[in-house]
Every structure is written in C-alpha cells, then in structure tokens.
Design a protein around this motif. Structure first.
Motif, PDB file in Angstrom:
ATOM      1  N   THR A  94       0.834  -1.208   0.000  1.00  0.00           N
ATOM      2  CA  THR A  94       0.000   0.000   0.000  1.00  0.00           C
ATOM      3  C   THR A  94       0.863   1.252   0.000  1.00  0.00           C
ATOM      4  O   THR A  94       0.634   2.179  -0.788  1.00  0.00           O
ATOM      5  CB  THR A  94      -0.923   0.000   1.237  1.00  0.00           C
ATOM      6  N   ASN A  98       0.909   3.840  -3.111  1.00  0.00           N
ATOM      7  CA  ASN A  98       0.437   5.187  -2.779  1.00  0.00           C
ATOM      8  C   ASN A  98       1.567   6.205  -2.918  1.00  0.00           C
ATOM      9  O   ASN A  98       1.355   7.327  -3.382  1.00  0.00           O
ATOM     10  CB  ASN A  98      -0.123   5.222  -1.357  1.00  0.00           C
ATOM     11  N   VAL A 101       2.021   7.022  -6.556  1.00  0.00           N
ATOM     12  CA  VAL A 101       1.007   7.960  -7.030  1.00  0.00           C
ATOM     13  C   VAL A 101       1.363   9.391  -6.625  1.00  0.00           C
ATOM     14  O   VAL A 101       1.329  10.321  -7.441  1.00  0.00           O
ATOM     15  CB  VAL A 101      -0.389   7.588  -6.469  1.00  0.00           C
ATOM     16  N   ARG A 187      -4.115  12.582 -10.082  1.00  0.00           N
ATOM     17  CA  ARG A 187      -3.792  11.828  -8.872  1.00  0.00           C
ATOM     18  C   ARG A 187      -4.964  10.961  -8.428  1.00  0.00           C
ATOM     19  O   ARG A 187      -4.776   9.808  -8.040  1.00  0.00           O
ATOM     20  CB  ARG A 187      -3.374  12.782  -7.750  1.00  0.00           C
ATOM     21  N   ASP A 188      -6.168  11.496  -8.498  1.00  0.00           N
ATOM     22  CA  ASP A 188      -7.343  10.718  -8.093  1.00  0.00           C
ATOM     23  C   ASP A 188      -7.522   9.494  -8.977  1.00  0.00           C
ATOM     24  O   ASP A 188      -7.829   8.401  -8.487  1.00  0.00           O
ATOM     25  CB  ASP A 188      -8.598  11.591  -8.148  1.00  0.00           C
ATOM     26  N   ASP A 189      -7.340   9.668 -10.289  1.00  0.00           N
ATOM     27  CA  ASP A 189      -7.466   8.540 -11.209  1.00  0.00           C
ATOM     28  C   ASP A 189      -6.444   7.454 -10.873  1.00  0.00           C
ATOM     29  O   ASP A 189      -6.768   6.257 -10.843  1.00  0.00           O
ATOM     30  CB  ASP A 189      -7.249   8.994 -12.655  1.00  0.00           C
ATOM     31  N   GLN A 191      -4.835   7.002  -8.061  1.00  0.00           N
ATOM     32  CA  GLN A 191      -5.056   6.407  -6.742  1.00  0.00           C
ATOM     33  C   GLN A 191      -6.085   5.291  -6.833  1.00  0.00           C
ATOM     34  O   GLN A 191      -5.971   4.266  -6.165  1.00  0.00           O
ATOM     35  CB  GLN A 191      -5.523   7.470  -5.746  1.00  0.00           C
ATOM     36  N   ARG A 192      -7.091   5.477  -7.679  1.00  0.00           N
ATOM     37  CA  ARG A 192      -8.078   4.414  -7.872  1.00  0.00           C
ATOM     38  C   ARG A 192      -7.424   3.177  -8.491  1.00  0.00           C
ATOM     39  O   ARG A 192      -7.768   2.040  -8.143  1.00  0.00           O
ATOM     40  CB  ARG A 192      -9.228   4.919  -8.754  1.00  0.00           C
ATOM     41  N   VAL A 193      -6.482   3.402  -9.404  1.00  0.00           N
ATOM     42  CA  VAL A 193      -5.750   2.278  -9.997  1.00  0.00           C
ATOM     43  C   VAL A 193      -4.965   1.541  -8.915  1.00  0.00           C
ATOM     44  O   VAL A 193      -4.973   0.300  -8.852  1.00  0.00           O
ATOM     45  CB  VAL A 193      -4.799   2.784 -11.105  1.00  0.00           C
ATOM     46  N   ASP A 195      -5.550   1.444  -5.733  1.00  0.00           N
ATOM     47  CA  ASP A 195      -6.484   0.743  -4.847  1.00  0.00           C
ATOM     48  C   ASP A 195      -6.987  -0.549  -5.486  1.00  0.00           C
ATOM     49  O   ASP A 195      -7.115  -1.588  -4.818  1.00  0.00           O
ATOM     50  CB  ASP A 195      -7.669   1.655  -4.511  1.00  0.00           C
ATOM     51  N   MET A 196      -7.281  -0.498  -6.787  1.00  0.00           N
ATOM     52  CA  MET A 196      -7.737  -1.698  -7.490  1.00  0.00           C
ATOM     53  C   MET A 196      -6.640  -2.759  -7.521  1.00  0.00           C
ATOM     54  O   MET A 196      -6.901  -3.951  -7.358  1.00  0.00           O
ATOM     55  CB  MET A 196      -8.160  -1.349  -8.915  1.00  0.00           C
ATOM     56  N   GLY A 199      -6.555  -4.732  -4.473  1.00  0.00           N
ATOM     57  CA  GLY A 199      -7.772  -5.469  -4.157  1.00  0.00           C
ATOM     58  C   GLY A 199      -7.574  -6.977  -4.126  1.00  0.00           C
ATOM     59  O   GLY A 199      -8.242  -7.690  -3.378  1.00  0.00           O
TER      60      GLY A 199
END
Length: 204
Positions: A94, A98, A101, A187-189, A191-193, A195-196, A199
């Motif tokens: 993580t 992170n 990113v 950055r938001d885009d 960060q979603r990557v 996080d996925m 998963g």
C-alpha cells in the motif's frame, strides 16, 4: 607581514554557486526531458552555471545524471525505502503504490518518474545510462522481493505466495502509474488504480 604566493589564493576559492541547488535543478531537467532529451545547454541554463563549471563540479553528462538519480532516490523516490519498513506485506504494498502515485503527480514537480522517463526513447548514445536505470529498477524490485520473502517466512503472507512475482507485480503497476501520470492522468485517477491493484492482494 606574511605574503601569499601568487596563484595560491584560488586553490581554496568556493565554487561561487550552490552545488546542491544546481544538482536539484539538473535532476528536474532530466526528470522532465529524459536523459537524451536534456541537452547540455538545457542543463547548464537550469543550473545557472557554465559547462566548464558543470564538468568541474559534476563530471560529464552521464556522471551528472547518476548524481541526479541518486538525489531522486533520496528525495522524491524515498517513499520506496519507507514502504519497505512497514510492518506487514500489505502495508508495504500500500505504501509503495500510494507513494508512487504521490511522487509522480506532485504539482510542483515534473509528472511521472525520473527512473522511467529518463530511459524512454534512449538510443545507442544513451545505452550506458539506460542500463544503469534498468539496474536501478531491478534493485528496487529485489528489495521488494526480499521484504515479501520475509513476510512469507513470518507467516504474514501465505506459504504458497510468490515473493518474486508479487514484487514484479508491484513494480509493474508503479511503472504504469508513472507513465500514465506523464500522460496527464490525475492523482485521483491513479489512486483508484492503486487501490484496485491492491484489491487482490493475498491474505495470510
């Protein structure tokens, strides 16, 4: 009264510029333009020094790049070393993604990763630098592998987990994040990557 011999006064004379600041600026030029894209004119203009001063203080362009890469590893990319010190394998993964990113989307820095950007479109003239970057990235992957192997040994990861594959997976995702960041992904885009990607991380 003591007199100083002629010519001796220049031996201890300071350079007349801040070497650390000059190296920081050179790092940013390489980060933004890549190794081959960064001309000596670009570098010396950003550093605020002459070519003679650059050679005297840092060596040739290849030497300067290696010093800039070291500075990058100790600065913007220092999240890697911090991630390796996290207490669990999942926390390592993580923090690593992170950190990638954040480092590749800093508003006051070039987008992407110097270690990736500098090796893109490198021709024969940049082979030595390209090889150095490959070694640098492989070293990072190996540090991850060793940390994840420890997690397997300690029971923090399943016994059948493959530390080498997991380390390569994390580095591949991080490198992809860097490329996407340099292409304008937010950055938001990204960060979603990240996080996925986490998963499907294996549970102990």
């Amino acid at each position: 009264m003591e007199t100083r011999p002629k010519g001796r006064g220049q031996l201890g004379r300071p350079r007349g510029f801040d070497a650390e600041e000059a190296l920081e600026r050179a790092m940013r030029v390489f980060w933004e333009q890549g190794y081959e894209g960064a001309s000596l004119t670009d570098l010396t203009a950003a550093m605020g020094i002459t070519r003679t001063s650059m050679y005297a203080a840092f060596g040739n362009k290849e030497d300067l790049f290696r010093k800039a890469l070291e500075r990058y590893a100790e600065g913007p990319a220092s999240y890697v070393a911090r991630a390796l010190r996290e207490p669990t394998a999942r926390a390592v993964a993580t923090a690593f993604l992170n950190g990638s990113v954040r480092a590749t989307t800093q508003p006051d820095c070039p987008a992407g990763c110097l270690g990736v950007q500098a090796s893109l479109a490198a021709g024969e003239a940049g082979r030595t630098t390209r090889d150095a970057l490959v070694a640098w990235r492989n070293e990072g992957t190996e540090h991850l592998r060793l940390r994840l192997q420890r997690a397997v040994d300690e029971g923090d990861l399943p016994a059948d987990a493959d530390p080498g594959a997991l380390a390569r997976y994390l580095m591949t995702v991080a490198n992809g994040i860097a490329v996407q960041a340099s292409s304008g992904a937010t950055r938001d885009d990204l960060q979603r990557v990240a996080d996925m990607a986490l998963g499907g991380w294996p549970a102990a």
